[in-house]
Design a protein around this motif. Structure first.
Motif, PDB file in Angstrom:
ATOM      1  N   LYS A 149      15.709   3.093   3.435  1.00 30.96           N
ATOM      2  CA  LYS A 149      14.950   2.482   2.446  1.00 30.96           C
ATOM      3  C   LYS A 149      14.527   1.122   2.690  1.00 30.96           C
ATOM      4  N   LYS A 150      15.108   0.421   3.004  1.00 32.72           N
ATOM      5  CA  LYS A 150      14.526  -0.935   3.366  1.00 32.72           C
ATOM      6  C   LYS A 150      13.415  -0.814   4.027  1.00 32.72           C
ATOM      7  N   MET A 151      13.141  -0.190   5.141  1.00 29.50           N
ATOM      8  CA  MET A 151      12.271  -0.111   6.200  1.00 29.50           C
ATOM      9  C   MET A 151      10.996   0.391   5.492  1.00 29.50           C
ATOM     10  N   ASP A 152      11.101   1.383   4.307  1.00 25.11           N
ATOM     11  CA  ASP A 152      10.056   2.070   3.676  1.00 25.11           C
ATOM     12  C   ASP A 152       9.581   0.922   2.591  1.00 25.11           C
ATOM     13  N   LYS A 153      10.211   0.186   2.156  1.00 24.18           N
ATOM     14  CA  LYS A 153       9.872  -0.742   1.237  1.00 24.18           C
ATOM     15  C   LYS A 153       9.300  -1.946   2.161  1.00 24.18           C
ATOM     16  N   THR A 175       8.406  -2.567   5.415  1.00 21.40           N
ATOM     17  CA  THR A 175       7.487  -2.506   6.591  1.00 21.40           C
ATOM     18  C   THR A 175       6.598  -1.508   6.269  1.00 21.40           C
ATOM     19  N   PHE A 176       6.756  -0.232   5.882  1.00 24.36           N
ATOM     20  CA  PHE A 176       5.663   0.885   5.669  1.00 24.36           C
ATOM     21  C   PHE A 176       4.847   0.508   4.503  1.00 24.36           C
ATOM     22  N   GLN A 177       5.177  -0.217   3.518  1.00 28.96           N
ATOM     23  CA  GLN A 177       4.470  -0.709   2.390  1.00 28.96           C
ATOM     24  C   GLN A 177       3.689  -2.082   2.757  1.00 28.96           C
ATOM     25  N   ASN A 178       4.031  -2.641   3.832  1.00 27.12           N
ATOM     26  CA  ASN A 178       3.117  -3.963   4.156  1.00 27.12           C
ATOM     27  C   ASN A 178       1.679  -3.599   4.242  1.00 27.12           C
ATOM     28  N   SER A 179       1.079  -4.165   3.650  1.00 30.42           N
ATOM     29  CA  SER A 179      -0.398  -3.689   3.733  1.00 30.42           C
ATOM     30  C   SER A 179      -0.971  -3.663   5.179  1.00 30.42           C
ATOM     31  N   GLU A 180      -0.951  -4.636   6.065  1.00 28.99           N
ATOM     32  CA  GLU A 180      -1.226  -4.871   7.456  1.00 28.99           C
ATOM     33  C   GLU A 180      -0.817  -3.587   8.138  1.00 28.99           C
ATOM     34  N   VAL A 181       0.625  -3.142   7.958  1.00 29.68           N
ATOM     35  CA  VAL A 181       1.234  -2.153   8.638  1.00 29.68           C
ATOM     36  C   VAL A 181       0.596  -0.843   8.116  1.00 29.68           C
ATOM     37  N   ALA A 182       0.475  -0.582   6.762  1.00 32.99           N
ATOM     38  CA  ALA A 182       0.056   0.661   6.348  1.00 32.99           C
ATOM     39  C   ALA A 182      -1.344   0.973   6.962  1.00 32.99           C
ATOM     40  N   ALA A 183      -2.301  -0.161   6.781  1.00 33.97           N
ATOM     41  CA  ALA A 183      -3.624   0.023   7.160  1.00 33.97           C
ATOM     42  C   ALA A 183      -3.650   0.572   8.437  1.00 33.97           C
ATOM     43  N   TYR A 184      -2.874  -0.174   9.344  1.00 35.82           N
ATOM     44  CA  TYR A 184      -3.073   0.240  11.074  1.00 35.82           C
ATOM     45  C   TYR A 184      -2.615   1.355  11.256  1.00 35.82           C
ATOM     46  N   MET A 185      -1.595   1.939  10.418  1.00 40.48           N
ATOM     47  CA  MET A 185      -0.829   3.212  10.841  1.00 40.48           C
ATOM     48  C   MET A 185      -1.696   4.317  10.117  1.00 40.48           C
ATOM     49  N   LYS A 186      -2.424   4.183   9.062  1.00 36.02           N
ATOM     50  CA  LYS A 186      -3.227   5.093   8.446  1.00 36.02           C
ATOM     51  C   LYS A 186      -4.549   5.378   9.412  1.00 36.02           C
ATOM     52  N   GLU A 187      -5.052   4.250   9.937  1.00 38.87           N
ATOM     53  CA  GLU A 187      -5.960   4.604  10.862  1.00 38.87           C
ATOM     54  C   GLU A 187      -5.726   5.025  12.268  1.00 38.87           C
ATOM     55  N   ASN A 188      -4.694   4.878  12.889  1.00 40.58           N
ATOM     56  CA  ASN A 188      -4.315   5.392  13.973  1.00 40.58           C
ATOM     57  C   ASN A 188      -3.344   6.450  14.296  1.00 40.58           C
ATOM     58  N   PHE A 189      -2.793   6.723  13.296  1.00 40.00           N
ATOM     59  CA  PHE A 189      -1.580   7.794  13.472  1.00 40.00           C
ATOM     60  C   PHE A 189      -1.636   8.989  12.335  1.00 40.00           C
ATOM     61  N   TYR A 190      -1.072  10.068  12.638  1.00 45.15           N
ATOM     62  CA  TYR A 190      -0.880  10.828  11.558  1.00 45.15           C
ATOM     63  C   TYR A 190       0.862  10.468  11.131  1.00 45.15           C
ATOM     64  N   MET A 191       1.002  10.310  10.112  1.00 46.49           N
ATOM     65  CA  MET A 191       2.526   9.758   9.738  1.00 46.49           C
ATOM     66  C   MET A 191       3.306  10.774   9.010  1.00 46.49           C
ATOM     67  N   ILE A 225       0.705  10.767  16.821  1.00 48.49           N
ATOM     68  CA  ILE A 225       1.644  11.039  15.488  1.00 48.49           C
ATOM     69  C   ILE A 225       2.937  10.206  15.578  1.00 48.49           C
ATOM     70  N   PHE A 226       3.236   9.549  14.541  1.00 44.01           N
ATOM     71  CA  PHE A 226       4.231   8.867  14.042  1.00 44.01           C
ATOM     72  C   PHE A 226       5.175   9.608  13.126  1.00 44.01           C
ATOM     73  N   ILE A 227       6.443   9.520  13.722  1.00 45.12           N
ATOM     74  CA  ILE A 227       7.595  10.295  12.816  1.00 45.12           C
ATOM     75  C   ILE A 227       8.529   9.077  12.569  1.00 45.12           C
ATOM     76  N   ASP A 228       8.813   9.139  11.078  1.00 44.75           N
ATOM     77  CA  ASP A 228       9.932   8.270  10.553  1.00 44.75           C
ATOM     78  C   ASP A 228      11.000   9.312  10.401  1.00 44.75           C
ATOM     79  N   VAL A 229      12.260   9.170  11.179  1.00 40.74           N
ATOM     80  CA  VAL A 229      13.256  10.079  11.105  1.00 40.74           C
ATOM     81  C   VAL A 229      14.229   9.267  10.124  1.00 40.74           C
ATOM     82  N   GLN A 279       0.833  -1.244  -0.027  1.00 41.47           N
ATOM     83  CA  GLN A 279       0.020   0.034  -0.002  1.00 41.47           C
ATOM     84  C   GLN A 279       0.756   1.139  -0.076  1.00 41.47           C
ATOM     85  N   GLU A 280       0.418   2.223  -0.525  1.00 41.25           N
ATOM     86  CA  GLU A 280       1.006   3.481  -0.801  1.00 41.25           C
ATOM     87  C   GLU A 280       0.721   4.266   0.683  1.00 41.25           C
ATOM     88  N   VAL A 281       1.516   4.457   1.342  1.00 39.79           N
ATOM     89  CA  VAL A 281       1.651   5.481   2.528  1.00 39.79           C
ATOM     90  C   VAL A 281       1.458   6.885   2.233  1.00 39.79           C
TER      91      VAL A 281
END
Length: 177
Positions: free
Chosen positions: A63-67, A69-85, A50-54, A27-29
């Motif tokens: 870059k590996k974490m972007d690809k 972790t954050f693009q994982n569909s379950e992670v992306a959906a949960y983060m979108k629902e619960n945090f300003y990223m 608020i969630f901050i990726d420094v 998923q696109e975050v």
């Protein structure tokens, strides 16, 4: 020269569609700037945490974490629902306002660092570092280093579902056994 048969073209088309469907689980975050997240937190009736990726541009683990972790569909959906990223460049040049103070870029060595990133990371300049803030923008926890999707989601739920208010991390994660 023989022309491809209709069935060969169909087979190639189905293979291509199948490949695209396999990749669609990512998923696109939607990342926000600090100012956008701070504005939402200040104006929303029920603000999110608020969630901050420094990160830095040169950081391979970022870059590996972007690809991964954050693009994982379950992670992306949960983060979108619960945090300003928020995506925050640890070497960014633009000033940032936070709780009445202006944080700036500090030239140092070959590049430099942003004071806001250093403050959030509590002086431990390690990339990537992920930061969790509550709805009032108070620090919950910095988390240095690359995180795989499943452990990251476990941590995000600890803060996102307010488990941290009733249970310490060791008990929640099963480390206290």
């Amino acid at each position: 020269m023989k022309i491809f048969s209709t069935s060969a073209v169909k087979l190639a088309l189905f293979a291509f569609i199948g490949l695209m469907a396999t990749n669609s689980s990512a998923q696109e975050v939607t990342w926000l700037s600090w100012n956008e997240a701070a504005e939402l937190a200040a104006t929303e009736k029920n603000p999110k945490k608020i969630f901050i990726d420094v990160y830095t541009d040169w950081c391979g683990w970022c870059k590996k974490m972007d690809k991964d972790t954050f693009q994982n569909s379950e992670v992306a959906a949960y983060m979108k629902e619960n945090f300003y990223m928020v995506k925050l460049d640890g070497e960014g040049k633009d000033p940032i306002e936070f709780k009445g103070k202006t944080y700036k870029f500090i030239p140092s060595g070959r590049k430099g660092y942003h004071e806001f990133a250093a403050a959030l990371m509590q002086g431990r300049m390690s990339y990537p570092t992920t930061i969790f803030l509550d709805e009032e923008m108070n620090m919950l926890s910095p988390l240095p280093g690359y995180q795989k999707p499943e452990p990251f989601l476990n941590i995000a739920r600890y803060f996102g579902d307010n488990i941290y208010k009733d249970q310490d991390w060791k008990t929640y994660s099963g480390e206290s056994k």
